[in-house]
Scaffold this motif. Structure first.
Motif, short mmCIF file in Angstrom:
data_model
loop_
_atom_site.label_atom_id
_atom_site.label_comp_id
_atom_site.label_asym_id
_atom_site.label_seq_id
_atom_site.Cartn_x
_atom_site.Cartn_y
_atom_site.Cartn_z
N THR A 138 -16.40 -2.37 -4.37
CA THR A 138 -15.17 -3.14 -4.49
C THR A 138 -15.32 -4.42 -3.69
O THR A 138 -16.29 -4.59 -2.94
CB THR A 138 -13.95 -2.32 -4.00
OG1 THR A 138 -12.74 -3.03 -4.35
CG2 THR A 138 -13.98 -2.13 -2.48
N HIS A 139 -14.36 -5.32 -3.83
CA HIS A 139 -14.43 -6.62 -3.16
C HIS A 139 -13.65 -6.60 -1.85
O HIS A 139 -12.57 -6.02 -1.77
CB HIS A 139 -13.89 -7.72 -4.08
CG HIS A 139 -14.68 -7.89 -5.33
ND1 HIS A 139 -15.87 -8.59 -5.37
CD2 HIS A 139 -14.46 -7.45 -6.60
CE1 HIS A 139 -16.35 -8.57 -6.59
NE2 HIS A 139 -15.52 -7.89 -7.36
N LEU A 140 -14.22 -7.24 -0.84
CA LEU A 140 -13.57 -7.41 0.46
C LEU A 140 -13.19 -8.88 0.60
O LEU A 140 -13.99 -9.69 1.09
CB LEU A 140 -14.50 -6.99 1.60
CG LEU A 140 -14.89 -5.52 1.68
CD1 LEU A 140 -15.99 -5.33 2.72
CD2 LEU A 140 -13.69 -4.66 2.02
N LEU A 150 -9.24 -3.04 5.00
CA LEU A 150 -9.93 -2.30 3.95
C LEU A 150 -11.36 -1.95 4.38
O LEU A 150 -11.84 -0.85 4.12
CB LEU A 150 -9.94 -3.11 2.66
CG LEU A 150 -10.58 -2.44 1.44
CD1 LEU A 150 -9.87 -1.13 1.11
CD2 LEU A 150 -10.55 -3.40 0.24
N ASN A 151 -12.02 -2.89 5.05
CA ASN A 151 -13.38 -2.61 5.53
C ASN A 151 -13.37 -1.47 6.54
O ASN A 151 -14.25 -0.60 6.51
CB ASN A 151 -13.97 -3.87 6.17
CG ASN A 151 -15.45 -3.75 6.45
OD1 ASN A 151 -16.21 -3.19 5.66
ND2 ASN A 151 -15.88 -4.27 7.59
N PHE A 162 -18.66 3.77 3.16
CA PHE A 162 -19.06 2.52 2.52
C PHE A 162 -19.80 1.63 3.52
O PHE A 162 -19.63 1.75 4.73
CB PHE A 162 -17.83 1.76 2.01
CG PHE A 162 -17.30 2.28 0.70
CD1 PHE A 162 -17.47 1.56 -0.48
CD2 PHE A 162 -16.61 3.49 0.64
CE1 PHE A 162 -16.96 2.02 -1.68
CE2 PHE A 162 -16.10 3.96 -0.56
CZ PHE A 162 -16.27 3.24 -1.72
N ARG A 163 -20.58 0.72 2.97
CA ARG A 163 -21.26 -0.31 3.74
C ARG A 163 -20.87 -1.67 3.18
O ARG A 163 -20.43 -1.77 2.02
CB ARG A 163 -22.79 -0.16 3.66
CG ARG A 163 -23.32 1.11 4.27
CD ARG A 163 -23.27 1.07 5.78
NE ARG A 163 -24.25 0.15 6.33
CZ ARG A 163 -24.27 -0.23 7.60
NH1 ARG A 163 -23.32 0.16 8.43
NH2 ARG A 163 -25.21 -1.04 8.04
N ARG A 164 -21.02 -2.71 4.01
CA ARG A 164 -20.68 -4.05 3.56
C ARG A 164 -21.92 -4.88 3.29
O ARG A 164 -22.88 -4.85 4.04
CB ARG A 164 -19.83 -4.79 4.62
CG ARG A 164 -19.38 -6.17 4.14
CD ARG A 164 -18.58 -6.89 5.21
NE ARG A 164 -19.41 -7.35 6.32
CZ ARG A 164 -20.12 -8.49 6.31
NH1 ARG A 164 -20.13 -9.27 5.23
NH2 ARG A 164 -20.83 -8.83 7.36
N TYR A 171 -19.77 -1.13 -0.65
CA TYR A 171 -20.42 -0.26 -1.64
C TYR A 171 -20.76 1.09 -1.03
O TYR A 171 -20.87 1.24 0.19
CB TYR A 171 -21.69 -0.92 -2.18
CG TYR A 171 -22.78 -1.04 -1.14
CD1 TYR A 171 -23.74 -0.04 -0.97
CD2 TYR A 171 -22.85 -2.16 -0.30
CE1 TYR A 171 -24.73 -0.15 0.01
CE2 TYR A 171 -23.82 -2.27 0.66
CZ TYR A 171 -24.76 -1.26 0.82
OH TYR A 171 -25.72 -1.36 1.79
N ARG A 172 -20.95 2.07 -1.89
CA ARG A 172 -21.35 3.41 -1.48
C ARG A 172 -22.15 4.03 -2.61
O ARG A 172 -21.83 3.82 -3.77
CB ARG A 172 -20.13 4.27 -1.17
CG ARG A 172 -20.45 5.64 -0.61
CD ARG A 172 -19.18 6.43 -0.31
NE ARG A 172 -18.51 6.83 -1.55
CZ ARG A 172 -17.38 7.52 -1.58
NH1 ARG A 172 -16.75 7.84 -0.46
NH2 ARG A 172 -16.84 7.86 -2.74
#
Length: 244
Positions: free
Chosen positions: A32-34, A42-43, A51-53, A59-60
Motif C-alpha cells: 500500500t502507499h504511505l 499507518l507506518n 510490513f516494511r517500508r 509491503y509484506r
C-alpha cells in the motif's frame, strides 16, 4: 486543490517473481502507499503487522505456499552484547555516528555503489543510479533519518572517511533499520553488525523498546546474522513471540 486519500488504505498484490532468498520459489507481495498526513501512523501500524517500508510503499510477503519470511525485532531493554559483540564494539570505537537529515550526497552514493558491486552485484538493486539512490533516501512521508558512520582519515588529519550509513525510520515503539550499507573492504570491523548494535543503543537512549531488523529467513545465509541478536521477537500466527 490537493485532496488527502481516503482514510482506509488500499492494498494491492504483485505478480509472482523469483524469490531472492530461497531457490526455486516464487514470491508475491501485498503493498500500500504511505503518503500524506496518514503516513506516519499507518507506518507504525503496518510495521507492527510485519510490513516494511521502501520509499512511499509499505509491503509484506504474501506468498501462497510459503511463510519463510519472518519479521523480527530486538528487545532493547533486555539485550546485552555477547563477548563477540563487545569485540565488534571495541573494533569500531573510533567510529562516529552522525545523525542527519535524509539528504543524499555523492560520497554516500559512491559507498553505496561499492557495497552493491561487492555484495549484491546480481541483486535487484544492482543497476541503481544516483537518481535511484536519491529517491530511496529522500522519498518518504514518515520520520526518517540517515545515520553516517565516519572514521578518522589517516591520510588527512582532521578529516573523516564515510565507512557506513543506515536509513532509519523513527517509530512510536522503536527504530526500523530500513536499509544499511558499508565499505566492503573493511571486513575486520564487521560494520553490518556494528550498525545494529549502535541502533540498539540509540533506541535504549531514546527509551524505545524495539529495533526492527526486517525479515529473517531460516535457511537463507543472507539473513542468518539477524538471529544472533537475542532476545528478539518474531512475528508468527499468534503475534509477536519471544526467542532467546
Amino acid at each position: 486543490m490537493t485532496r488527502e486519500p481516503r482514510d482506509a488504505p488500499q492494498f494491492y498484490l504483485t505478480a509472482p517473481s523469483p524469490c531472492p532468498y530461497l531457490p526455486d520459489r516464487q514470491e508475491r507481495k501485498v503493498f500500500t502507499h504511505l503518503i500524506g498526513a496518514r503516513a506516519v501512523g499507518l507506518n507504525d501500524q503496518l510495521t507492527l503487522s510485519g510490513f516494511r517500508r521502501s520509499q512511499t510503499i509499505a509491503y509484506r510477503p504474501a506468498c501462497e505456499r510459503c511463510r519463510a519470511c519472518v519479521s523480527i525485532r530486538v528487545r532493547v531493554a533486555e539485550f546485552h552484547p555477547s563477548r563477540n559483540f563487545r569485540r565488534v564494539l571495541d573494533q569500531n570505537a573510533d567510529l562516529l555516528g552522525v545523525v542527519g537529515r535524509t539528504e543524499p550526497t555523492a560520497e554516500q552514493y559512491s559507498l553505496f555503489r561499492s557495497y552493491l558491486d561487492a555484495r549484491h552485484g546480481e541483486g535487484g538493486m544492482a543497476d541503481m543510479t544516483i537518481l535511484d539512490y536519491s529517491m530511496m533516501i529522500e522519498d518518504s512521508h514518515v520520520e526518517s533519518r540517515l545515520v553516517e558512520y565516519r572514521a578518522p582519515d589517516p591520510q588527512a588529519p582532521g578529516e573523516t572517511l564515510l565507512l557506513g550509513a543506515c536509513l532509519t525510520d523513527l517509530l512510536a515503539d522503536g527504530l526500523s533499520m530500513v536499509y544499511s550499507f558499508y565499505a566492503p573492504d573493511q571486513q575486520r570491523r564487521s560494520l553490518g553488525t556494528y550498525m545494529i548494535l549502535d541502533h540498539i543503543e540509540r533506541a535504549r537512549r531514546l527509551g524505545l523498546p524495539h529495533v526492527y531488523l526486517g525479515y529473517w529467513v531460516e535457511g537463507s545465509r543472507k539473513m542468518a546474522y539477524k538471529a544472533r541478536f537475542l532476545p528478539q521477537e518474531r512475528l508468527g500466527m499468534n503475534g509477536w513471540e519471544r526467542v532467546g
